[in-house]
Design an enzyme around this catalytic site. Structure first.
Site, mmCIF file in Angstrom:
data_model
loop_
_atom_site.group_PDB
_atom_site.id
_atom_site.type_symbol
_atom_site.label_atom_id
_atom_site.label_comp_id
_atom_site.label_asym_id
_atom_site.label_seq_id
_atom_site.Cartn_x
_atom_site.Cartn_y
_atom_site.Cartn_z
ATOM 1 N N GLU A 15 33.846 -6.167 -13.943
ATOM 2 C CA GLU A 15 33.484 -5.510 -15.208
ATOM 3 C C GLU A 15 34.736 -4.948 -15.846
ATOM 4 O O GLU A 15 35.571 -4.347 -15.165
ATOM 5 C CB GLU A 15 32.547 -4.308 -14.987
ATOM 6 C CG GLU A 15 31.093 -4.614 -14.881
ATOM 7 C CD GLU A 15 30.248 -3.332 -14.794
ATOM 8 O OE1 GLU A 15 30.642 -2.287 -15.350
ATOM 9 O OE2 GLU A 15 29.200 -3.402 -14.146
ATOM 10 N N GLU A 49 29.213 -0.193 -8.297
ATOM 11 C CA GLU A 49 29.818 1.129 -8.541
ATOM 12 C C GLU A 49 29.138 2.285 -7.802
ATOM 13 O O GLU A 49 28.504 3.138 -8.433
ATOM 14 C CB GLU A 49 29.800 1.459 -10.044
ATOM 15 C CG GLU A 49 30.818 0.710 -10.844
ATOM 16 C CD GLU A 49 30.796 1.110 -12.331
ATOM 17 O OE1 GLU A 49 30.359 2.228 -12.657
ATOM 18 O OE2 GLU A 49 31.218 0.296 -13.155
HETATM 19 O O1 IFM Z 1 27.198 0.217 -18.557
HETATM 20 C C1 IFM Z 1 27.955 0.509 -17.433
HETATM 21 C C2 IFM Z 1 27.569 -0.405 -16.294
HETATM 22 O O2 IFM Z 1 26.222 -0.300 -15.998
HETATM 23 C C3 IFM Z 1 28.356 -0.065 -15.053
HETATM 24 N N1 IFM Z 1 29.760 0.015 -15.323
HETATM 25 C C4 IFM Z 1 30.192 0.771 -16.474
HETATM 26 C C5 IFM Z 1 29.428 0.330 -17.702
HETATM 27 C C6 IFM Z 1 29.906 1.123 -18.927
HETATM 28 O O3 IFM Z 1 29.639 2.473 -18.769
#
Ligand code: IFM
Length: 445
Positions: free
Chosen positions: A356, A169
């Protein structure tokens, strides 16, 4: 009742779960680990909402066997975790900390012994503080440092690890960390943000090339956070605002990697990036990734506000949309993941992986159980929308839940619980939530 089964996704679909080093490991100063920007940031006054930090977190450093046993018991065949750069190279570059390598060797070997496939993320935001002291992502020196780090890791683990994610990200740590000062390292301003974006783009491609050289049979991807953006109405000014927001949240971090250049035309403020682009960079920022990781949590509604500097737009507060919200105020909108997968499906990308997706809710432990009905419904609906996109022809190769267990949720500390496994942060006891049980049943052979 859900109307689909695991079989609908096909036998080669990868089901997994994700964690990241700073959020779970703890052992912040053990066995030669250097300081990361999150160690420093979380100790600066009231940066973290509940005053906590990742000093101990979930103590994964000592409990990784128990946690991998849980992954296995949930029928999840893939486990994605990140390497802590300061644990491997405490000074950012130079001397390798053998104890750090040994730790990840143990985690990898334990996964393999249990029949769980490890997926390694090189960078999930815990930059060595020594590199931040030299400007961090704003300083082009980061590219060589990152290549060195990628080289050390891929040589050390590439014999056993075949699935690699270069960066997690870039939007989050560049925008929140260097533009808005909300995440580590707490810097502000467009003059920090723009070079941080360009250097992150370079590192994604350059890091991937290093892995390819050292591990020719690797499956290499990089993961972008992305959110579907709709205009507040059909009015041309809102439509144009939505385009600008779409550039910032989605397009900026993926298009240059695909050889499409930065989308400056749709976000003129991005013109400033040209100053940082050196003659060979347009070639250097391209890489033929085996997959792109898509990470979705919410969708956005954009409206035109000319007074907002650089972007001339604002995002409508989620609560005005009359949709249910998660504990951290993000709307539950399952169709959003379908829309963003369709959008990314238009790019010339070999394969998409949902690396994710998940939600924080206010969970309660009752008689040793956690009945997280909302998370079960969330996962069922979002996974259903992933299948919808897949059935419509988007090449999606896997789905990873965020997260295995409740952990240190950055700015929100331990308040935001995303796990399918509950963590008691005092005793470190784990309890598999109903959502974890549902996954186990869903993935049963
Ligand atoms: O916890 C985070 C993760 O580290 C990266 N993506 C989003 C998640 C939720 O905020």
């Amino acid at each position: 009742m859900i109307k689909y089964s695991k079989q609908d996704f096909g036998d080669d679909f990868d089901w997994g779960v994700t964690i990241s080093s700073y959020q779970v490991e703890g052992a912040h100063d053990l066995h030669g680990r250097g300081m990361s920007i999150w160690d420093k940031f979380s100790h600066q006054g009231k940066r973290i909402e509940d005053g906590s930090d990742g000093t101990i977190a979930c103590d994964f450093y000592h409990r990784y066997e128990e946690d991998i046993d849980i992954v296995k018991s949930l029928n999840l065949k893939n486990f994605r975790f990140s390497l802590a750069w300061p644990r491997i190279l405490p000074n950012g570059t130079g001397a390798v900390n053998q104890a750090g390598i040994d730790f990840y060797n143990k985690v990898i070997d334990y996964c393999l012994a249990k029949g769980v496939t490890p997926w390694l993320t090189l960078y999930h935001w815990d930059l060595p503080q020594v590199l931040e002291d030299k400007g961090g992502w704003t300083n082009r020196m980061i590219v060589n440092c990152f290549k060195e780090y990628a080289d050390v890791c891929s040589r050390a683990f590439g014999d056993r690890v075949k699935n690699w994610i270069v960066i997690n990200e870039p939007f989050t740590y560049t925008a929140l960390g260097y533009l808005f000062g909300y995440y580590a390292p707490g810097k502000f301003g467009i003059n920090n943000y723009i070079p941080a974006v360009h250097h992150s783009t370079l590192c994604q491609a350059e890091g991937a090339r290093v892995i390819r050289r050292n591990v020719p049979d690797a499956n290499i991807g990089t993961s972008v956070g992305c959110s579907h953006v709709s205009p507040a109405s059909d009015a041309p000014r809102h439509v144009a605002a939505a385009k600008r927001i779409d550039v910032m949240f989605n397009r900026i971090h993926i298009e240059p990697l695909l050889g499409m250049d930065y989308p400056i035309r749709d976000l003129p403020a991005l013109e400033r990036i040209e100053k940082y682009i050196q003659p060979y960079d347009p070639e250097l920022i391209k890489f033929d990734f085996d997959f792109i990781g898509v990470q979705n949590y919410y969708s956005l509604v954009a409206y035109d506000v000319p007074l907002v500097p650089y972007i001339g737009a604002l995002i409508k507060p989620f609560h005005k949309l009359n949709r249910p919200l998660t504990a951290n105020g993000w709307e539950v909108y399952p169709e959003g993941i379908y829309k963003i997968l369709k959008q990314f499906g238009e790019y010339p990308i070999k394969k998409l992986m949902v690396t994710e997706n998940g939600a924080a809710f206010y969970d309660k432990v009752q008689n040793g159980k956690v009945h997280d009905k909302k998370r079960v419904e969330f996962l069922q609906k979002y996974i259903g929308q992933v299948l919808r996109a897949k059935n419509e022809g988007v090449n999606i190769g896997g789905y990873f839940v965020w997260s295995l267990m409740d952990n240190f949720e950055w700015k929100a500390g331990f308040k935001s619980r995303f796990g399918i496994v509950h963590t008691d942060f005092k005793t470190q006891r784990r309890i598999i939530k109903d959502s974890g049980r549902w996954i186990r049943e869903f993935l049963e052979e």
